[in-house]
Design a protein around this motif. Structure first.
Motif, short mmCIF file in Angstrom:
data_model
loop_
_atom_site.label_atom_id
_atom_site.label_comp_id
_atom_site.label_asym_id
_atom_site.label_seq_id
_atom_site.Cartn_x
_atom_site.Cartn_y
_atom_site.Cartn_z
N MET A 161 -18.27 -32.57 -28.00
CA MET A 161 -19.52 -32.76 -27.24
C MET A 161 -20.68 -32.22 -28.04
O MET A 161 -20.60 -31.11 -28.56
CB MET A 161 -19.45 -32.00 -25.91
CG MET A 161 -18.49 -32.61 -24.93
SD MET A 161 -18.27 -31.49 -23.57
CE MET A 161 -17.67 -30.07 -24.43
N LYS A 162 -21.75 -33.00 -28.10
CA LYS A 162 -22.89 -32.60 -28.94
C LYS A 162 -24.21 -32.88 -28.22
O LYS A 162 -24.26 -33.70 -27.29
CB LYS A 162 -22.89 -33.41 -30.25
CG LYS A 162 -21.66 -33.19 -31.11
CD LYS A 162 -21.75 -31.88 -31.86
CE LYS A 162 -20.55 -31.67 -32.75
NZ LYS A 162 -20.55 -30.33 -33.33
N SER A 163 -25.26 -32.22 -28.71
CA SER A 163 -26.61 -32.54 -28.21
C SER A 163 -27.63 -32.32 -29.32
O SER A 163 -27.36 -31.58 -30.29
CB SER A 163 -26.96 -31.66 -27.00
OG SER A 163 -27.21 -30.34 -27.44
N GLU A 164 -28.79 -32.96 -29.17
CA GLU A 164 -29.89 -32.76 -30.11
C GLU A 164 -31.19 -32.92 -29.32
O GLU A 164 -31.72 -34.04 -29.16
CB GLU A 164 -29.79 -33.78 -31.26
CG GLU A 164 -30.93 -33.72 -32.26
CD GLU A 164 -31.23 -32.31 -32.74
OE1 GLU A 164 -30.48 -31.80 -33.57
OE2 GLU A 164 -32.22 -31.70 -32.25
N GLY A 165 -31.66 -31.78 -28.79
CA GLY A 165 -32.82 -31.80 -27.89
C GLY A 165 -34.12 -32.22 -28.54
O GLY A 165 -35.04 -32.68 -27.86
N THR A 219 -27.54 -36.62 -26.10
CA THR A 219 -26.20 -36.07 -25.93
C THR A 219 -25.20 -37.11 -26.40
O THR A 219 -25.46 -38.31 -26.32
CB THR A 219 -25.91 -35.79 -24.44
OG1 THR A 219 -26.13 -37.01 -23.70
CG2 THR A 219 -26.78 -34.69 -23.86
N TRP A 220 -24.07 -36.66 -26.88
CA TRP A 220 -23.01 -37.61 -27.24
C TRP A 220 -21.68 -36.86 -27.33
O TRP A 220 -21.65 -35.63 -27.32
CB TRP A 220 -23.33 -38.34 -28.54
CG TRP A 220 -23.38 -37.52 -29.79
CD1 TRP A 220 -22.38 -37.35 -30.69
CD2 TRP A 220 -24.49 -36.76 -30.30
NE1 TRP A 220 -22.79 -36.55 -31.73
CE2 TRP A 220 -24.08 -36.17 -31.51
CE3 TRP A 220 -25.80 -36.51 -29.84
CZ2 TRP A 220 -24.92 -35.34 -32.28
CZ3 TRP A 220 -26.61 -35.68 -30.59
CH2 TRP A 220 -26.18 -35.12 -31.79
N GLY A 221 -20.61 -37.63 -27.43
CA GLY A 221 -19.31 -36.98 -27.53
C GLY A 221 -18.18 -37.99 -27.49
O GLY A 221 -18.39 -39.20 -27.40
N ALA A 222 -16.95 -37.45 -27.57
CA ALA A 222 -15.75 -38.29 -27.51
C ALA A 222 -14.59 -37.45 -26.99
O ALA A 222 -14.58 -36.22 -27.14
CB ALA A 222 -15.41 -38.85 -28.89
#
Ligand code: ACO
Length: 310
Positions: free
Chosen positions: A180-184, A302-305
């Protein structure tokens, strides 16, 4: 301790808005929408219908399949960017409408990645022994935050809900790996300010989506100790068929192994993956024991797998 996916459910409002219907209110065409997005129609909730109403129907089906009473649910999680109210949470309304018995209940927002984030939250509750049965729902009424005069976004979204019941088990978890990732700092690409309507820079969002989901998928596969050949089906967030096709190409996975139902629902944000999982299961495209790869991308960014043994 591990977690098992024991029930699936979905619900979309009855009312269908086709591309031809949109042609009557916007300077657009069925041809443009179909070739640029893959969407043919979407379901739109009536004005008085809220995210918790869609969530109730999806949840009832998931609880039935799991053979679990609402009273046995100890955590209710709702992934939504279109809650019933700022507070109380949609999860509290949902728990009450279902007849749950004082569960922990809260909403969280990760836009279109909400369901991927939610699986990790649910798995953590179950693995740690803090819960026995978790109801996780992605429920969205994006029709309420769409600017219906903006053809660049109005054609893309639809309403719906998808639910899963996760139950603790003594076996290995069904959830094998999560990323899970994010980049505000890229928030401006895709956002909805309080009291305003959704805004998106489509072209840049598209590029970020393909790149981020590809990286997340490869990382989730390697964390799970699996290769793409082990995966029965990839179930990506349904934002645009061209994003889905580009992802399949980057991952070098044949298109037949990448699920798409965007033509029927458009982008239902946090609901899109559980709705797609439900339909893939009902269509016999995934069976118990299959390895599946879920991936999402959305506002935040936000993104993820997630890699699952279904
Ligand atoms: N009908 C007709 N023409 C249109 C429409 C429409 N509905 N919308 C845009 N156009 C026009 C534009 O005005 C533009 O015209 P111009 O060249 O004269 O300026 C032309 O079509 C091309 O526009 P683009 O925005 O470059 O089109 P693109 O091929 O990029 O497709 C789209 C747009 C579908 C929005 C695409 O960029 C996309 O899918 N982006 C990613 C969406 C996404 O993944 N979102 C993340 C999840 S959502 C969430 O988290 C809430």
């Amino acid at each position: 301790m591990g977690s098992k996916i024991s029930g699936l459910g979905m619900y979309v409002p009855e009312r269908i808005l086709t591309n031809h219907d949109l042609e009557k209110i916007l300077d657009t065409s069925d041809e443009w929408i179909t070739t640029r997005t893959g969407i043919k129609e979407r379901h739109i909730a009536e004005e008085w219908v809220k995210a918790s109403d869609l969530a109730v129907n999806a949840s009832k089906e998931a609880l039935d399949m799991a053979g679990i009473s609402p009273k046995d649910i100890d955590v209710v999680l709702v992934a939504t960017s279109t809650p019933d109210m700022i507070f109380p949470s949609t999860a509290c309304f949902l728990a009450d409408k279902l007849g749950c018995r004082n569960p922990m209940a809260f909403d969280f927002s990760a836009a279109c990645s909400g369901f991927i984030y939610g699986l990790t939250i649910a798995d953590s509750f179950l693995k740690s022994g803090k819960a026995s049965n978790v109801l996780l729902v992605g429920s969205e009424v994006f029709s309420k935050i769409i600017d219906w005069s903006d053809r660049t976004t109005a054609v893309l979204f639809g309403d719906g809900a998808g639910a899963v019941v996760l139950t603790s088990s003594n076996d290995e978890s069904d959830i094998l790996s999560t990323v899970m990732k994010s980049e505000g700092s890229h928030w401006h690409l895709l956002h909805c300010q309080v009291g305003e309507k959704l805004r998106m820079q489509g072209r840049e969002t598209f590029k970020q989506a393909v790149k981020s989901m590809e990286q997340a998928c490869n990382k989730a596969l390697s964390k799970a100790g699996l290769t793409k050949e082990d995966i029965k089906l990839v179930i990506p967030h349904q934002a645009n068929i061209r994003i889905i096709d580009a992802l399949a190409e980057k991952l070098e996975i044949p298109k037949e192994k990448v699920y798409a139902n965007i033509h029927k629902y458009g982008n239902t944000s946090a609901a899109s993956i559980p709705i797609a999982m439900y339909e893939a299961y009902k269509e016999g495209k995934i069976n118990r024991g299959d390895y599946i790869l879920l991936t999402a991308f959305g506002g935040g960014l936000t993104w993820g797998a997630v890699v699952l043994k279904f």
